[in-house]
Write a protein that holds these residues in place. Structure first.
Motif, mmCIF file in Angstrom:
data_model
loop_
_atom_site.group_PDB
_atom_site.id
_atom_site.type_symbol
_atom_site.label_atom_id
_atom_site.label_comp_id
_atom_site.label_asym_id
_atom_site.label_seq_id
_atom_site.Cartn_x
_atom_site.Cartn_y
_atom_site.Cartn_z
ATOM 1 N N GLY A 12 0.815 -1.214 0.000
ATOM 2 C CA GLY A 12 0.000 0.000 0.000
ATOM 3 C C GLY A 12 0.846 1.262 0.000
ATOM 4 O O GLY A 12 0.534 2.234 -0.701
ATOM 5 N N ILE A 13 1.928 1.253 0.770
ATOM 6 C CA ILE A 13 2.798 2.426 0.843
ATOM 7 C C ILE A 13 3.572 2.594 -0.460
ATOM 8 O O ILE A 13 3.718 3.707 -0.974
ATOM 9 N N ARG A 14 4.050 1.477 -1.019
ATOM 10 C CA ARG A 14 4.758 1.559 -2.300
ATOM 11 C C ARG A 14 3.856 2.153 -3.381
ATOM 12 O O ARG A 14 4.265 3.027 -4.148
ATOM 13 N N ASP A 15 2.620 1.665 -3.447
ATOM 14 C CA ASP A 15 1.687 2.154 -4.471
ATOM 15 C C ASP A 15 1.368 3.629 -4.273
ATOM 16 O O ASP A 15 1.287 4.394 -5.236
ATOM 17 N N LEU A 16 1.159 4.030 -3.016
ATOM 18 C CA LEU A 16 0.817 5.426 -2.728
ATOM 19 C C LEU A 16 1.967 6.362 -3.100
ATOM 20 O O LEU A 16 1.759 7.383 -3.766
ATOM 21 N N LEU A 17 3.183 6.015 -2.679
ATOM 22 C CA LEU A 17 4.332 6.860 -2.991
ATOM 23 C C LEU A 17 4.597 6.895 -4.491
ATOM 24 O O LEU A 17 4.963 7.937 -5.038
ATOM 25 N N PHE A 18 4.404 5.750 -5.150
ATOM 26 C CA PHE A 18 4.576 5.714 -6.609
ATOM 27 C C PHE A 18 3.608 6.680 -7.280
ATOM 28 O O PHE A 18 3.989 7.456 -8.160
ATOM 29 N N GLU A 19 2.341 6.644 -6.879
ATOM 30 C CA GLU A 19 1.327 7.490 -7.507
ATOM 31 C C GLU A 19 1.621 8.968 -7.292
ATOM 32 O O GLU A 19 1.565 9.768 -8.228
ATOM 33 N N ILE A 20 1.953 9.331 -6.058
ATOM 34 C CA ILE A 20 2.200 10.745 -5.750
ATOM 35 C C ILE A 20 3.423 11.262 -6.501
ATOM 36 O O ILE A 20 3.385 12.319 -7.144
ATOM 37 N N LEU A 21 4.522 10.521 -6.422
ATOM 38 C CA LEU A 21 5.763 10.985 -7.052
ATOM 39 C C LEU A 21 5.682 10.943 -8.572
ATOM 40 O O LEU A 21 6.244 11.796 -9.259
ATOM 41 N N ASN A 22 4.967 9.960 -9.098
ATOM 42 C CA ASN A 22 4.764 9.894 -10.546
ATOM 43 C C ASN A 22 3.936 11.080 -11.028
ATOM 44 O O ASN A 22 4.205 11.668 -12.082
ATOM 45 N N ASP A 23 2.918 11.459 -10.249
ATOM 46 C CA ASP A 23 2.107 12.624 -10.590
ATOM 47 C C ASP A 23 2.932 13.912 -10.547
ATOM 48 O O ASP A 23 2.605 14.887 -11.230
ATOM 49 N N GLU A 24 3.999 13.896 -9.742
ATOM 50 C CA GLU A 24 4.878 15.068 -9.674
ATOM 51 C C GLU A 24 5.840 15.129 -10.857
ATOM 52 O O GLU A 24 6.597 16.083 -10.999
ATOM 53 N N GLY A 25 5.818 14.081 -11.688
ATOM 54 C CA GLY A 25 6.670 14.081 -12.868
ATOM 55 C C GLY A 25 7.944 13.280 -12.737
ATOM 56 O O GLY A 25 8.764 13.256 -13.661
ATOM 57 N N HIS A 26 8.133 12.610 -11.586
ATOM 58 C CA HIS A 26 9.342 11.821 -11.381
ATOM 59 C C HIS A 26 9.195 10.425 -11.979
ATOM 60 O O HIS A 26 8.086 9.886 -12.078
ATOM 61 N N ALA A 27 10.314 9.835 -12.365
ATOM 62 C CA ALA A 27 10.342 8.427 -12.771
ATOM 63 C C ALA A 27 10.580 7.605 -11.517
ATOM 64 O O ALA A 27 11.579 7.811 -10.816
ATOM 65 N N VAL A 28 9.669 6.694 -11.203
ATOM 66 C CA VAL A 28 9.700 5.997 -9.917
ATOM 67 C C VAL A 28 9.891 4.497 -10.109
ATOM 68 O O VAL A 28 9.184 3.869 -10.899
ATOM 69 N N GLU A 29 10.857 3.927 -9.381
ATOM 70 C CA GLU A 29 11.051 2.490 -9.298
ATOM 71 C C GLU A 29 10.708 2.059 -7.883
ATOM 72 O O GLU A 29 10.930 2.811 -6.931
ATOM 73 N N VAL A 30 10.172 0.854 -7.724
ATOM 74 C CA VAL A 30 9.814 0.368 -6.395
ATOM 75 C C VAL A 30 10.511 -0.952 -6.114
ATOM 76 O O VAL A 30 10.792 -1.736 -7.035
ATOM 77 N N ALA A 31 10.795 -1.193 -4.832
ATOM 78 C CA ALA A 31 11.393 -2.445 -4.385
ATOM 79 C C ALA A 31 10.774 -2.800 -3.043
ATOM 80 O O ALA A 31 10.529 -1.919 -2.217
ATOM 81 N N GLU A 32 10.509 -4.089 -2.820
ATOM 82 C CA GLU A 32 9.850 -4.491 -1.579
ATOM 83 C C GLU A 32 10.813 -5.034 -0.539
ATOM 84 O O GLU A 32 10.414 -5.334 0.588
ATOM 85 N N ASN A 33 12.087 -5.181 -0.880
ATOM 86 C CA ASN A 33 13.069 -5.656 0.086
ATOM 87 C C ASN A 33 14.466 -5.192 -0.333
ATOM 88 O O ASN A 33 14.653 -4.582 -1.391
ATOM 89 N N ALA A 34 15.461 -5.522 0.504
ATOM 90 C CA ALA A 34 16.821 -5.056 0.251
ATOM 91 C C ALA A 34 17.406 -5.676 -1.015
ATOM 92 O O ALA A 34 18.148 -5.015 -1.749
ATOM 93 N N ALA A 35 17.078 -6.941 -1.285
ATOM 94 C CA ALA A 35 17.607 -7.608 -2.475
ATOM 95 C C ALA A 35 17.151 -6.885 -3.742
ATOM 96 O O ALA A 35 17.960 -6.621 -4.652
ATOM 97 N N GLN A 36 15.864 -6.569 -3.818
ATOM 98 C CA GLN A 36 15.352 -5.841 -4.978
ATOM 99 C C GLN A 36 15.933 -4.430 -5.034
ATOM 100 O O GLN A 36 16.185 -3.896 -6.111
ATOM 101 N N ALA A 37 16.144 -3.824 -3.866
ATOM 102 C CA ALA A 37 16.694 -2.465 -3.814
ATOM 103 C C ALA A 37 18.113 -2.432 -4.372
ATOM 104 O O ALA A 37 18.488 -1.498 -5.085
ATOM 105 N N ARG A 38 18.911 -3.453 -4.055
ATOM 106 C CA ARG A 38 20.282 -3.510 -4.577
ATOM 107 C C ARG A 38 20.273 -3.564 -6.104
ATOM 108 O O ARG A 38 21.041 -2.864 -6.775
ATOM 109 N N LEU A 39 19.411 -4.425 -6.655
ATOM 110 C CA LEU A 39 19.327 -4.560 -8.106
ATOM 111 C C LEU A 39 18.834 -3.274 -8.760
ATOM 112 O O LEU A 39 19.356 -2.835 -9.786
#
Length: 219
Positions: A12-39
């Motif tokens: 829920g938090i990932r989706d909310l932050l993605f929507e807000i920041l994307n609406d601000e014009g930013h390119a947003v990537e999401v990761a649900e854990n440290a492994a995905q964040a590293r990649l």
């Protein structure tokens, strides 16, 4: 606009932050854990990272420390948590985090922290020579960038036979679309121009069904 990486194990938090920041014009990537964040950090080279502290595999402070130790902390990192202690926040700041956001995160605090984080990012510019004159790569890129185009006045017609509420919504929609186009989709500048608080503006645009992505493309 910037490339932003959001790391949080809550969907829920990932989706909310993605929507807000994307609406601000930013390119947003999401990761649900440290492994995905590293990649994601290796592939996307984000300009800023929003990093949750409490995650199931590797916590955010440990990941922050890992990046700092490997010399990979060359982007602003904003920590997020709803349960962190003051000691945890201080430790993250000592390691290299630029800010700390306490959950639940309000729209206004999020956008302010992101704006300040991006403003603090150091410019990694190597000098280059153009026509015998030394210039930074950033200056050279700016000189080759397309110039702003002044838009001609828009002429909008409205159906005055429709009920007042629908006519008012049509006018407000055209009003905000005009200013979004003029300000290249920047919610900050539109809020200043229209005299609305950013949270109110965001909700108003959603209520009116204003296509924010269209405004950004037009800009």
């Amino acid at each position: 606009m910037a490339n932003i990486l959001v790391v949080d194990d809550e969907l829920g938090i990932r989706d909310l932050l993605f929507e807000i920041l994307n609406d601000e014009g930013h390119a947003v990537e999401v990761a649900e854990n440290a492994a995905q964040a590293r990649l994601a950090r290796q592939a996307a080279r984000p300009d800023l990272v929003l990093l949750d502290i409490w995650m199931p595999d590797t916590d955010g402070v440990t990941l922050l420390k890992e990046w700092a130790g490997a010399g990979l902390l060359n982007m602003p990192v904003i920590m997020m948590s709803g349960h962190a202690t003051i000691d945890t926040a201080v430790e993250a700041t000592r390691i290299g985090a630029q800010a700390f956001l306490e959950k639940p995160i309000t729209l206004q605090k999020l956008l302010k922290a992101v704006e300040q984080g991006l403003a603090r990012k150091p410019l990694m510019a190597a000098p280059s020579k153009v026509g015998g004159v030394a210039q930074s790569k950033d200056v050279a890129a700016m000189s080759n960038a397309p110039q702003a185009v002044v838009l001609p006045p828009t002429h909008q017609s409205f159906d005055l036979e429709q009920p007042l509420r629908e006519a008012r919504d049509a006018f407000e929609r055209a009003y905000f679309e005009y200013h979004l186009t003029q300000e290249n989709g920047s919610m900050t500048r539109v809020a200043d121009k229209t005299g609305l608080e950013r949270t109110h503006l965001y909700r108003k645009l959603k209520q009116l069904g204003v296509d924010l992505s269209k405004a950004k493309r037009a800009g």
